[in-house]
Design a protein around this motif. Structure first.
Motif, PDB file in Angstrom:
ATOM      1  N   SER A 235       0.837  -1.195   0.000  1.00  0.00           N
ATOM      2  CA  SER A 235       0.000   0.000   0.000  1.00  0.00           C
ATOM      3  C   SER A 235       0.872   1.246   0.000  1.00  0.00           C
ATOM      4  O   SER A 235       1.910   1.287   0.683  1.00  0.00           O
ATOM      5  CB  SER A 235      -0.919   0.005   1.228  1.00  0.00           C
ATOM      6  OG  SER A 235      -1.615   1.237   1.342  1.00  0.00           O
ATOM      7  N   THR A 236       0.461   2.261  -0.744  1.00  0.00           N
ATOM      8  CA  THR A 236       1.174   3.545  -0.718  1.00  0.00           C
ATOM      9  C   THR A 236       0.984   4.269   0.602  1.00  0.00           C
ATOM     10  O   THR A 236       1.671   5.259   0.869  1.00  0.00           O
ATOM     11  CB  THR A 236       0.687   4.445  -1.868  1.00  0.00           C
ATOM     12  OG1 THR A 236      -0.732   4.644  -1.734  1.00  0.00           O
ATOM     13  CG2 THR A 236       0.991   3.822  -3.217  1.00  0.00           C
ATOM     14  N   TRP A 237       0.052   3.801   1.429  1.00  0.00           N
ATOM     15  CA  TRP A 237      -0.186   4.407   2.733  1.00  0.00           C
ATOM     16  C   TRP A 237       0.750   3.865   3.799  1.00  0.00           C
ATOM     17  O   TRP A 237       0.672   4.270   4.960  1.00  0.00           O
ATOM     18  CB  TRP A 237      -1.633   4.191   3.153  1.00  0.00           C
ATOM     19  CG  TRP A 237      -2.602   5.013   2.340  1.00  0.00           C
ATOM     20  CD1 TRP A 237      -2.298   6.062   1.528  1.00  0.00           C
ATOM     21  CD2 TRP A 237      -4.011   4.848   2.285  1.00  0.00           C
ATOM     22  NE1 TRP A 237      -3.437   6.571   0.954  1.00  0.00           N
ATOM     23  CE2 TRP A 237      -4.516   5.841   1.404  1.00  0.00           C
ATOM     24  CE3 TRP A 237      -4.921   3.985   2.873  1.00  0.00           C
ATOM     25  CZ2 TRP A 237      -5.863   5.988   1.112  1.00  0.00           C
ATOM     26  CZ3 TRP A 237      -6.261   4.114   2.589  1.00  0.00           C
ATOM     27  CH2 TRP A 237      -6.731   5.103   1.719  1.00  0.00           C
ATOM     28  N   MET A 238       1.595   2.897   3.431  1.00  0.00           N
ATOM     29  CA  MET A 238       2.563   2.353   4.377  1.00  0.00           C
ATOM     30  C   MET A 238       3.950   2.431   3.768  1.00  0.00           C
ATOM     31  O   MET A 238       4.135   2.147   2.584  1.00  0.00           O
ATOM     32  CB  MET A 238       2.221   0.901   4.741  1.00  0.00           C
ATOM     33  CG  MET A 238       0.918   0.733   5.488  1.00  0.00           C
ATOM     34  SD  MET A 238       0.672  -0.949   6.068  1.00  0.00           S
ATOM     35  CE  MET A 238       1.967  -1.089   7.287  1.00  0.00           C
ATOM     36  N   GLN A 239       4.914   2.813   4.577  1.00  0.00           N
ATOM     37  CA  GLN A 239       6.298   2.926   4.134  1.00  0.00           C
ATOM     38  C   GLN A 239       7.122   1.800   4.743  1.00  0.00           C
ATOM     39  O   GLN A 239       7.132   1.606   5.953  1.00  0.00           O
ATOM     40  CB  GLN A 239       6.882   4.277   4.533  1.00  0.00           C
ATOM     41  CG  GLN A 239       6.212   5.463   3.855  1.00  0.00           C
ATOM     42  CD  GLN A 239       6.783   6.780   4.310  1.00  0.00           C
ATOM     43  OE1 GLN A 239       7.486   6.848   5.313  1.00  0.00           O
ATOM     44  NE2 GLN A 239       6.487   7.842   3.575  1.00  0.00           N
TER      45      GLN A 239
ATOM     46  N   LEU B  62       3.279   4.389   8.834  1.00  0.00           N
ATOM     47  CA  LEU B  62       2.255   4.995   8.004  1.00  0.00           C
ATOM     48  C   LEU B  62       2.873   6.158   7.233  1.00  0.00           C
ATOM     49  O   LEU B  62       3.754   6.861   7.732  1.00  0.00           O
ATOM     50  CB  LEU B  62       1.095   5.495   8.853  1.00  0.00           C
ATOM     51  CG  LEU B  62       0.315   4.421   9.637  1.00  0.00           C
ATOM     52  CD1 LEU B  62      -0.787   5.073  10.449  1.00  0.00           C
ATOM     53  CD2 LEU B  62      -0.268   3.370   8.716  1.00  0.00           C
ATOM     54  N   SER B  63       2.422   6.333   5.984  1.00  0.00           N
ATOM     55  CA  SER B  63       2.988   7.380   5.150  1.00  0.00           C
ATOM     56  C   SER B  63       2.663   8.766   5.713  1.00  0.00           C
ATOM     57  O   SER B  63       1.664   8.961   6.407  1.00  0.00           O
ATOM     58  CB  SER B  63       2.453   7.268   3.720  1.00  0.00           C
ATOM     59  OG  SER B  63       1.075   7.580   3.694  1.00  0.00           O
TER      60      SER B  63
ATOM     61  N   GLY C 219       1.690  11.375   4.107  1.00  0.00           N
ATOM     62  CA  GLY C 219       0.445  11.912   3.554  1.00  0.00           C
ATOM     63  C   GLY C 219      -0.778  11.415   4.305  1.00  0.00           C
ATOM     64  O   GLY C 219      -1.705  12.176   4.589  1.00  0.00           O
ATOM     65  N   LEU C 220      -0.778  10.110   4.646  1.00  0.00           N
ATOM     66  CA  LEU C 220      -1.918   9.559   5.380  1.00  0.00           C
ATOM     67  C   LEU C 220      -1.991  10.141   6.786  1.00  0.00           C
ATOM     68  O   LEU C 220      -3.067  10.506   7.267  1.00  0.00           O
ATOM     69  CB  LEU C 220      -1.809   8.036   5.452  1.00  0.00           C
ATOM     70  CG  LEU C 220      -2.915   7.313   6.227  1.00  0.00           C
ATOM     71  CD1 LEU C 220      -4.280   7.565   5.606  1.00  0.00           C
ATOM     72  CD2 LEU C 220      -2.636   5.824   6.306  1.00  0.00           C
TER      73      LEU C 220
ATOM     74  N   TRP D  88      -3.354  13.559   6.675  1.00  0.00           N
ATOM     75  CA  TRP D  88      -4.784  13.603   6.355  1.00  0.00           C
ATOM     76  C   TRP D  88      -5.637  13.254   7.569  1.00  0.00           C
ATOM     77  O   TRP D  88      -6.695  13.820   7.791  1.00  0.00           O
ATOM     78  CB  TRP D  88      -5.078  12.647   5.204  1.00  0.00           C
ATOM     79  CG  TRP D  88      -6.512  12.655   4.791  1.00  0.00           C
ATOM     80  CD1 TRP D  88      -7.159  13.580   4.038  1.00  0.00           C
ATOM     81  CD2 TRP D  88      -7.481  11.662   5.127  1.00  0.00           C
ATOM     82  NE1 TRP D  88      -8.471  13.243   3.871  1.00  0.00           N
ATOM     83  CE2 TRP D  88      -8.711  12.057   4.533  1.00  0.00           C
ATOM     84  CE3 TRP D  88      -7.467  10.468   5.856  1.00  0.00           C
ATOM     85  CZ2 TRP D  88      -9.873  11.310   4.649  1.00  0.00           C
ATOM     86  CZ3 TRP D  88      -8.616   9.735   5.977  1.00  0.00           C
ATOM     87  CH2 TRP D  88      -9.805  10.160   5.372  1.00  0.00           C
TER      88      TRP D  88
ATOM     89  N   GLU E 117      -0.309   4.742  14.546  1.00  0.00           N
ATOM     90  CA  GLU E 117       1.133   4.508  14.505  1.00  0.00           C
ATOM     91  C   GLU E 117       1.579   3.674  15.701  1.00  0.00           C
ATOM     92  O   GLU E 117       2.398   2.756  15.579  1.00  0.00           O
ATOM     93  CB  GLU E 117       1.859   5.848  14.486  1.00  0.00           C
ATOM     94  CG  GLU E 117       3.356   5.747  14.310  1.00  0.00           C
ATOM     95  CD  GLU E 117       3.752   5.487  12.870  1.00  0.00           C
ATOM     96  OE1 GLU E 117       4.955   5.390  12.610  1.00  0.00           O
ATOM     97  OE2 GLU E 117       2.858   5.365  12.028  1.00  0.00           O
TER      98      GLU E 117
END
Length: 460
Positions: free
Chosen positions: A417-421, A435-436, A438-439, A442, A453
């Motif tokens: 997922s792009t929401w996780m790094q 978590l990214s 950006g998320l 938001w 987190e």
């Protein structure tokens, strides 16, 4: 006029590479197919007789099989003086394709003991182990360099899976895809497919039986049915999540028990066998062993019990967590078929279609092999319509389970997922997931970013 330069060297090198792997992979597949066939015939000989065992004898066999497993694994691995691990995934990632050869027979023998005494496990793990070990030995005899050695071991893994599954292409892809989450080594694919096909054909010559299925009453393609199969895939992803975490929890509990009371390691599978003995007094013995009749009934269209998948998951977790040895994929087949069959009627779908979709979806999720799972659906069930239903559900299940796996040696190449790094190429359990930004930005206005987190760090 521009001058065109034609590079004649590269096509010749590529042609030579193709010819090289046609020969090497065919030889590897032939050797592995023979080795896995001998194992499977031995397994069938003992497990066919185990089905006739009455309950009172089963109660005795489970602890006895556990003790034999413990003794075999404990004393057998003392012969390994090389310092190499016998994990096929570790062999490719960390050991330049090298594996200990003297201990090759330990896992197949332990699996035969496990399954013939009623332990709940699979049969494919020993086949991939045989494949990787034989291929590693062949590479050593041929004096291959480290990079070729890794490729030939990947060939052996794929050949082992192709031989036991009866799906040469899906088995070959599985053997490559299982190495890392989110990445398939394309340079491994051609050798793996050649080895997989060769191994499959050799196994047929050795008389290994394979079973394929036709989904009765498969409907024409419908967007509504497609969405419903995705819902089944989500349910299968959650079931796979439980499967992976319960196995990990079981191993942790047995390790804690052993260290807390200083128990001799070979006795741990014996304790697991005693616990299984107690459970089978209340749980049907159908969930012991391979449990393939349960899968067959589900694929024939019978509606299976809602708790069936949990009983199978529980028995597998205790069997493998306590120290028995066995495969981990066949239970995924059974669990997936049980979940899909139970969920399908609630969505107005055929139980057989649900079982087929569930079978491949759990494999896609628990093993992190969605491409191989989809191809497995093609080879097992056939038909373009069924493939579409299987594909959507498999990808959904693969995403829902997150970064978990039944193979702790898998690497995480890319986040799902792009929401996780996640840093690339980290082993499971060692990755530092975040978590990214950006998320977090938001959701920060809802004051739950730090909570999420914190929970994520606790899970890791």
């Amino acid at each position: 006029m521009p001058r065109f330069r034609f590079n004649y060297i590269e096509p010749l090198v590529m042609l030579a590479t193709v010819l090289q792997w046609v020969v090497l992979a065919t030889v590897t597949g032939t050797i592995v197919g023979t080795g896995t066939s001998l194992f499977l015939h031995g397994l069938f000989f003992f497990t066919d007789r185990a089905t006739l065992v009455p309950l009172w004898a089963q109660v005795i066999l489970l602890p006895l099989g556990g003790l034999l497993n413990g003794l075999l694994l404990y004393y057998g691995y003392r012969r390994n003086k090389t310092g190499l691990k016998d994990s096929v995934i570790t062999a490719v990632h960390q050991q330049a394709g090298r594996m200990p050869f003297k201990t090759m027979a330990i896992k197949p023998l332990a699996a035969i003991i496990t399954l013939s005494c009623g332990g709940s496990a699979g049969k494919e793990g020993p086949c991939s182990h045989i494949g990787g070990s034989l291929a590693a030995g062949l590479g050593r005899v041929l004096g291959l360099n480290p990079e070729l050695q890794k490729r030939i071991v990947a060939c052996g893994i794929s050949a082992g899976f192709a031989s036991v599954f009866g799906t040469p292409i899906a088995g070959a892809i599985y053997g490559v895809e299982v190495l890392a989450i989110g990445r398939i080594r394309h340079d491994f694919l051609f050798p793996a497919i050649i080895a997989g096909v060769a191994s499959f054909e050799i196994s047929k010559l050795w008389g290994i039986p394979y079973q394929y299925y036709v989904i009765p009453g498969l409907p024409d393609f419908s967007e509504i049915i497609f969405l419903k199969t995705i819902l089944i895939g989500i349910a299968c992803g959650l079931a796979a999540w439980l499967f992976v975490d319960l196995i990990r929890f079981s191993r942790s509990m047995f390790d804690l028990l052993r260290s807390r009371f200083n128990i001799w390691p070979p006795l741990m599978p014996f304790i697991g066998g005693c616990l299984l003995t107690v459970l089978v007094l209340f749980i049907p013995t159908d969930y012991l062993g391979l449990s393939l009749p349960l899968m067959d009934h589900a694929l024939e269209g019978q509606i299976m019990p809602y708790m069936g998948f949990f009983w199978k998951t529980l028995l597998v977790a205790i069997t493998l967590g306590s120290g028995f040895y066995g495969g981990i994929v066949t239970p995924q087949f059974v669990i997936g078929a049980l979940v899909g069959s139970a969920c399908a009627p609630m969505l107005g779908l055929s139980p057989a279609l649900g079982a087929a979709v569930g079978l491949v979806s759990v494999v896609a999720a628990a093993s992190n092999t969605p491409v191989a799972a989809i191809l497995m659906g093609v080879e097992l069930f056939g038909g373009p319509t069924g493939t579409v239903y299987v594909a959507g559900a498999s990808i959904a299940a693969y995403l829902v389970i997150g970064h978990r796996s039944v193979y702790p040696d898998q690497l995480i190449a890319y986040s799902k997922s792009t929401w996780m790094q996640l840093p690339p190429d980290q082993p499971l359990g060692q990755e530092k997931a975040r978590l990214s930004y950006g998320l977090l930005k938001w959701i920060s206005k809802y004051q739950i970013g730090r909570v999420l987190e914190h929970l994520l760090k606790r899970r890791r």
